[in-house]
Scaffold this motif. Structure first.
Motif, PDB file in Angstrom:
ATOM      1  N   UNK A 387      21.437  29.414  39.283  1.00  0.00           N
ATOM      2  CA  UNK A 387      21.710  30.111  40.554  1.00  0.00           C
ATOM      3  C   UNK A 387      21.831  29.119  41.704  1.00  0.00           C
ATOM      4  N   UNK A 388      20.906  28.140  41.717  1.00  0.00           N
ATOM      5  CA  UNK A 388      20.955  27.143  42.791  1.00  0.00           C
ATOM      6  C   UNK A 388      22.211  26.286  42.688  1.00  0.00           C
ATOM      7  N   UNK A 389      22.573  25.948  41.453  1.00  0.00           N
ATOM      8  CA  UNK A 389      23.775  25.134  41.261  1.00  0.00           C
ATOM      9  C   UNK A 389      25.004  25.911  41.740  1.00  0.00           C
ATOM     10  N   UNK A 390      25.049  27.211  41.407  1.00  0.00           N
ATOM     11  CA  UNK A 390      26.222  28.008  41.793  1.00  0.00           C
ATOM     12  C   UNK A 390      26.253  28.330  43.287  1.00  0.00           C
ATOM     13  N   UNK A 391      25.170  28.005  43.991  1.00  0.00           N
ATOM     14  CA  UNK A 391      25.223  28.120  45.446  1.00  0.00           C
ATOM     15  C   UNK A 391      26.065  26.969  45.999  1.00  0.00           C
ATOM     16  N   UNK A 392      26.180  25.892  45.203  1.00  0.00           N
ATOM     17  CA  UNK A 392      26.908  24.708  45.675  1.00  0.00           C
ATOM     18  C   UNK A 392      28.279  24.556  45.048  1.00  0.00           C
ATOM     19  N   UNK A 393      28.524  25.284  43.959  1.00  0.00           N
ATOM     20  CA  UNK A 393      29.809  25.098  43.301  1.00  0.00           C
ATOM     21  C   UNK A 393      30.312  26.425  42.738  1.00  0.00           C
ATOM     22  N   UNK A 394      31.590  26.446  42.321  1.00  0.00           N
ATOM     23  CA  UNK A 394      32.192  27.675  41.808  1.00  0.00           C
ATOM     24  C   UNK A 394      32.170  27.722  40.286  1.00  0.00           C
ATOM     25  N   UNK A 395      32.411  26.575  39.674  1.00  0.00           N
ATOM     26  CA  UNK A 395      32.323  26.488  38.216  1.00  0.00           C
ATOM     27  C   UNK A 395      31.581  25.200  37.867  1.00  0.00           C
ATOM     28  N   UNK A 396      31.037  25.170  36.661  1.00  0.00           N
ATOM     29  CA  UNK A 396      30.344  23.969  36.202  1.00  0.00           C
ATOM     30  C   UNK A 396      31.093  23.412  35.000  1.00  0.00           C
ATOM     31  N   UNK A 430      21.119  32.042  30.193  1.00  0.00           N
ATOM     32  CA  UNK A 430      21.247  32.594  31.543  1.00  0.00           C
ATOM     33  C   UNK A 430      22.313  33.686  31.608  1.00  0.00           C
ATOM     34  N   UNK A 431      22.974  33.959  30.501  1.00  0.00           N
ATOM     35  CA  UNK A 431      23.942  35.067  30.451  1.00  0.00           C
ATOM     36  C   UNK A 431      25.281  34.770  31.091  1.00  0.00           C
ATOM     37  N   UNK A 445      41.011  14.026  16.246  1.00  0.00           N
ATOM     38  CA  UNK A 445      40.266  15.285  16.254  1.00  0.00           C
ATOM     39  C   UNK A 445      40.061  15.760  17.689  1.00  0.00           C
ATOM     40  N   UNK A 446      40.193  17.095  17.885  1.00  0.00           N
ATOM     41  CA  UNK A 446      40.124  17.637  19.257  1.00  0.00           C
ATOM     42  C   UNK A 446      38.728  17.530  19.883  1.00  0.00           C
ATOM     43  N   UNK A 447      38.752  17.387  21.202  1.00  0.00           N
ATOM     44  CA  UNK A 447      37.513  17.403  21.986  1.00  0.00           C
ATOM     45  C   UNK A 447      37.592  18.593  22.943  1.00  0.00           C
ATOM     46  N   UNK A 448      36.436  19.143  23.287  1.00  0.00           N
ATOM     47  CA  UNK A 448      36.442  20.314  24.162  1.00  0.00           C
ATOM     48  C   UNK A 448      35.585  20.152  25.397  1.00  0.00           C
ATOM     49  N   UNK A 449      35.962  20.924  26.412  1.00  0.00           N
ATOM     50  CA  UNK A 449      35.183  20.954  27.653  1.00  0.00           C
ATOM     51  C   UNK A 449      34.877  22.403  27.995  1.00  0.00           C
ATOM     52  N   UNK A 450      33.655  22.628  28.456  1.00  0.00           N
ATOM     53  CA  UNK A 450      33.305  23.968  28.918  1.00  0.00           C
ATOM     54  C   UNK A 450      33.489  24.072  30.414  1.00  0.00           C
ATOM     55  N   UNK A 451      33.970  25.207  30.850  1.00  0.00           N
ATOM     56  CA  UNK A 451      33.944  25.555  32.263  1.00  0.00           C
ATOM     57  C   UNK A 451      33.069  26.800  32.349  1.00  0.00           C
ATOM     58  N   UNK A 452      31.933  26.627  33.006  1.00  0.00           N
ATOM     59  CA  UNK A 452      30.921  27.686  33.058  1.00  0.00           C
ATOM     60  C   UNK A 452      30.993  28.356  34.421  1.00  0.00           C
ATOM     61  N   UNK A 453      30.916  29.666  34.431  1.00  0.00           N
ATOM     62  CA  UNK A 453      30.968  30.383  35.705  1.00  0.00           C
ATOM     63  C   UNK A 453      29.675  31.113  35.988  1.00  0.00           C
ATOM     64  N   UNK A 454      29.520  31.608  37.205  1.00  0.00           N
ATOM     65  CA  UNK A 454      28.357  32.456  37.494  1.00  0.00           C
ATOM     66  C   UNK A 454      28.553  33.824  36.818  1.00  0.00           C
ATOM     67  N   UNK A 455      27.548  34.653  36.831  1.00  0.00           N
ATOM     68  CA  UNK A 455      27.630  35.991  36.238  1.00  0.00           C
ATOM     69  C   UNK A 455      28.913  36.701  36.692  1.00  0.00           C
TER      70      UNK A 455
END
Lengths: 484, 481
Positions: A387-396, A430-431, A445-455
């Motif tokens: 929650x604190x991180x998403x106060x500063x950013x839109x996606x992680x 954290x859902x 071989x492929x590599x992946x990146x996650x883009x995590x969002x708030x709820x």
């Protein structure tokens, strides 16, 4: 055909360049040719698929509009119930169990005139990261059959990467959609907990499980999400909300988007090639006018520990029903207790038994406070971190896995394999929603990146993922075994 | 040494909702086995529970009637144990945040009033039923499972150890049953299992503060069983201590036939239920408005009704208690009064002949063949002097079997009372003349001679002579002799 996507095929179907029946037949033929090497499927449903395809063709011929997914063959992870079909969870326990009802996601897909070519392989009861825990043997990575396809939704990922299905449903309890998508060079989306109904998904850990798509590209992810998301009164944890059109989020503009990068996701366990690929992705975003924001999620270090207390605890209870009494596998015994013991000893594999024991242990009197209760507290702290991180950013931004797909048998002790989940499990705890997209290759071989969002931040992560994907078509390649 | 029993009761009551607690299957007693079932209550792979709102409503209503605090924040938990009547091998129940807490109810035994505190009341699902091909699950060749009852909503009501005798335990159960019936949440039939009782019993020397070691008695299936089982167990424990032994903490089962409790399992063998919050049901909040809405629907409860009967009808405490501890009985009584019966007479009849025939025919109040209005008519015939109380008993019995109205029976059988003074005086003269010995006895001071002569007159009139009038005539005439 090279890059086979839902949206391309939809255009071809509506333009009558191909019929749904022809497409389905081609896919079936290709699947049957590839299966010997890949083993993505546990069962097939060609008759039903062809019947549905014919129905879609009839609608097209009649000039009716068809939905985005209509007539396009996919596959369903074998822990999701389709009425009248076996649902094995890759376990001996359910080898012959036929589901008497449809999961909510299947009902929703039926309304879209979906086609399923069959049920895909997984680690038994979705417990694992390689499909090596399947009672029916592992699936193989279409990029290199010496490598695992990831797991637990490894069959779904292998099927899509090998073009044995255009799209597939997976389930994600601690990374089971994102990690195999990453290993197979695909897009995998784990929606916000509660966005997609769990009714009809064989429960592993109820507070963590979510169904989501494994597909070729971000557009397809939005299309499948459109079909399966939505409130379900049969799932008390389902979020009551209006239906959205996630395709609207498919924009290349990321100007002003704040991308949070937590150091804790890039620790010593993460391979250099993964870090480098994500760094160059972040450079791209910066170039597009996005802002890179350092954030901190200190409790990530406890993520795996917390996960391996909460998930087994819930699993130990969820899997108690597999007792040989009402349905499924039974091994006769001297009396009821002996029958329970024999049935569960022979019906479950090693990893499932390990987690059941772990779960019973952490819930038992005298240990509950020290383990389970403490884990719940740390889970709350982790949520506060996010929650604190998403106060500063839109996606992680974070890695989807430490590196590219590993070879079969690479992890001999379970604990080091559990540690591999460090990038994905905090998201389930954290859902939050998270999408894994291909960001490069290492030794082919492929590599992946996650883009995590708030709820309920699905639109933001789809937007960010789409922007990267559209600028990097070279990462959305077809696996060698996928050539048709 | 003198010992006193310390008793706490755990009562399970089936809530009378139309559908089950977590699915939309019907709840019904006596359906064909495994017909009221669906994937959810069968615990098939992949299913999820959804709370039936009616269950919450019934729980809150009961809690309010039992003077409980209603939790504003509550949740469900899983109680994990293996048993073949439990398809998921866990029971969805409530552990540390029950819906109702800190209530009480008042009881009275032999004029002594006491208050029993209620620790908690919580919602949970019932299990299925096992049918053994033998006497138990361990010695049967096979057992069958009927899942119809699986998922029937239950309310478990736990009392503090405030009960001091088997009689008080029965009074508690009767009061609790009355409250549940008044609230319309359960039909409370112990024989059908919709009301079940486990008793925690310990004994201690009178005057001692510390509690003794307790045992838990299961398998009590009737109100009489509650009394007998507790009486037996308290005696057993006291005898054990008296003989220098110690009570072992254990679960015991009540054997109705032998009239004894038997050891089932020791404390060390007790299950570790590994409770944890039910992840498939999110915690829920209960608003003040919701609670007040339900409070408005509470009916007049047994204690209030009893007080009203004593005040408005002048009934004795015992009679008012008897009438009000069964809602149907109290409703019947009020219907009689509304139809014109004199309240005290109505109470006497319900406690007397009416109760006798009900019990003889093993009938519930609701199934009584004589309606309240007909009973009131019968009482009116007595009040008017048309028939005597004695004849009325005969008429009532006839009403019970034939279903005819009292007027019809009186007319058909010619039971109208003879109150004609002239006719009765003539008859009295004849009887007196025929019994000189009785006259002599009366003169010698033997008053019971009047009774003998009265009997002769009744014999002549087949019981129809008005006894008050005959009594007056005889007394007068004998004194004049």
């Amino acid at each position: 055909m090279s890059q086979i996507t839902i949206h391309d095929l939809h255009d071809k179907l509506t333009a009558k360049e191909i019929s749904a029946v022809e497409l389905t037949k081609q896919m079936i033929a290709h699947r049957d040719a590839a299966e010997g090497e890949i083993h993505a499927y546990l069962s097939v449903s060609d008759e039903a698929a062809l019947a549905r395809a014919a129905a879609v063709d009839a609608r097209i011929a009649a000039g009716e509009a068809i939905s985005d997914m209509a007539g396009i063959p996919g596959a369903v992870k074998d822990n999701i119930c389709i009425k009248g079909e076996t649902c094995t969870a890759a376990s001996r326990m359910l080898e012959h169990w036929v589901a008497p009802y449809n999961a909510t996601v299947i009902e929703k897909l039926e309304a879209e005139d979906y086609i399923s070519l069959g049920k895909t392989n997984l680690d038994e009861f979705a417990m694992g990261s390689s499909t090596e825990n399947s009672y029916f043997g592992p699936s193989r990575n279409p990029w290199d059959t010496e490598c695992v396809p990831g797991g637990s939704s490894g069959g779904s990922a292998a099927a899509v990467a090998a073009n044995e299905a255009v799209w597939a449903l997976g389930s994600d309890t601690g990374g089971s959609i994102r990690q195999p998508a990453s290993f197979c060079g695909l897009v995998g989306l784990k929606p916000t907990y509660g966005l997609v109904s769990r009714y009809g998904l064989l429960a592993f850990a109820s507070s963590l499980d979510q169904i989501g798509p494994i597909v070729k590209d971000v557009t397809d992810a939005a299309i499948v999400l459109n079909a399966i998301a939505g409130h379900d009164p049969r799932d008390s944890t389902s979020i009551p909300m209006e239906k959205k059109d996630y395709k609207k989020a498919l924009k290349t503009d990321v100007k002003g988007l704040r991308i949070g990068v937590p150091d804790e996701f890039f620790g010593p366990g993460i391979k250099e090639e993964t870090k480098a690929a994500i760094q160059s992705a972040l450079k791209f975003y910066e170039g597009e006018g996005a802002e890179i924001v350092p954030v901190s999620i200190p409790h990530i270090k406890s993520g795996v520990s917390v996960y391996y207390i909460i998930a087994p605890a819930e699993a130990s209870s969820n899997l108690a029903r597999y007792d040989g009494v009402g349905f499924g596998f039974r091994m006769p015994g001297e009396d009821i207790v002996d029958m329970y013991i024999k049935t569960r000893s022979a019906g479950f594999g090693k990893e499932v038994k390990r987690r059941i024991m772990l779960g019973n242990y952490v819930l038992s009197a005298g240990y509950y406070d020290a383990y389970y209760l403490k884990a719940l507290k740390v889970r709350k702290l982790l949520k506060e971190d996010f929650d604190q991180a998403f106060a500063k950013c839109d996606v992680i931004a974070a890695p989807s896995a430490s590196g590219a797909a590993f070879k079969f048998g690479a992890f001999s002790d379970p604990l080091s394999l559990y540690m591999e989940d460090i990038c994905t499990v905090p998201v389930n705890l954290v859902g939050a929603p998270s999408i894994s997209i291909p960001v490069g290759f290492h030794d082919g071989m492929p590599l992946g990146m996650q883009l995590i969002g708030p709820t309920l931040g699905e639109e933001r992560i789809l937007n960010a993922a789409y922007a990267f994907e559209q600028a990097h078509p070279e990462y959305t390649k077809t696996a060698p075994k996928g050539d048709m | 040494m003198k010992y006193e029993a310390v008793i706490g009761l755990e009562v399970h009551t089936e809530l009378r909702t139309a559908t089950k607690i977590f699915c939309s299957c019907k709840t019904s007693f006596g359906a064909e086995p495994n017909t009221n079932v669906c994937p959810v209550c069968l615990g098939l792979p992949g299913v999820l529970p959804v709370l039936n709102k009616k269950v919450l409503e019934f729980a809150v209503r009961t809690g309010l009637a039992l003077n409980c605090e209603i939790s504003r924040y509550s949740k469900f938990d899983r109680k994990n144990y293996y048993y073949p009547d439990l398809p998921k091998n866990f029971q969805t129940s409530q552990y540390d945040l029950p819906i109702c807490e800190h209530g009480h109810l008042d009881i009275e035994v032999d004029g002594k009033k006491s208050t029993v505190r209620i620790t908690r009341a919580h919602m949970e699902e019932d299990a299925g039923k096992l049918v053994h091909h033998g006497t138990s699950i361990t010695d049967s060749d096979y057992s069958l499972v009927d899942y119809n009852r699986t998922g029937t909503p239950l309310l478990e009501i736990v009392s503090e150890p405030d009960i001091r005798s088997a009689k008080e335990a029965v009074a508690y159960m009767e009061k609790l049953r009355a409250i549940l019936q008044y609230c319309g949440v359960s039909d409370c039939k112990m024989e059908e299992g919709s009301l079940r009782c486990d008793a925690n019993v310990s004994v201690r020397p009178v005057g001692q503060k510390e509690l003794g070691t307790k045992t838990e008695i299961k398998n009590i299936n009737s109100f009489r069983g509650v009394e007998r089982a507790i009486e037996y167990e308290a005696m057993r424990q006291a005898q054990l201590l008296e003989d220098g032994g110690t009570v072992v903490q254990e679960t015991r089962t009540w054997d109705e036939k032998e009239g004894v409790t038997k050891s089932m399992r020791k404390k060390e063998e007790a299950n570790d239920y590994r409770y944890f919050p039910e992840p498939d049901l999110v915690p829920f909040t209960v608003s003040d408005e919701y609670i007040e809405e339900i409070r408005k629907t509470l009916p007049e409860l047994p204690d209030a009704r009893k007080a009203r009967y004593m005040k408005s009808y002048g009934l004795a405490a015992y009679d008012a208690d008897y009438l009000t501890n069964d809602k149907d009985r109290a409703d019947y009584f009020e219907a009689m009064v509304a139809a014109g019966a004199e309240p005290k007479e109505a109470a006497n009849w319900l406690m007397g002949d009416f109760a006798k025939l009900l019990s003889r025919d093993n009938l519930e109040m609701k199934a009584a063949p004589v309606q309240a209005a007909a009973m009131a008519d019968l009482l009116k015939l007595i009040a008017k002097g048309t028939i005597s109380g004695k004849i009325a008993k005969q008429v009532f019995s006839e009403m019970w079997t034939s279903g005819k109205t009292p007027e019809t029976i009186v007319k058909e059988k010619g039971l109208v009372q003879i109150s004609d003074t002239g006719a009765l005086e003539e008859l009295a003269d004849r009887i007196i003349a025929a019994n000189p010995q009785s006259v002599a006895d009366f003169k010698a001071g033997k008053k019971k001679a009047v009774g003998f002569l009265m009997g002769q007159i009744m014999k002549e009139t087949k019981g129809k002579a008005n006894p008050q009038i005959v009594n007056g005539i005889l007394t007068k005439k004998l004194s004049e002799q």
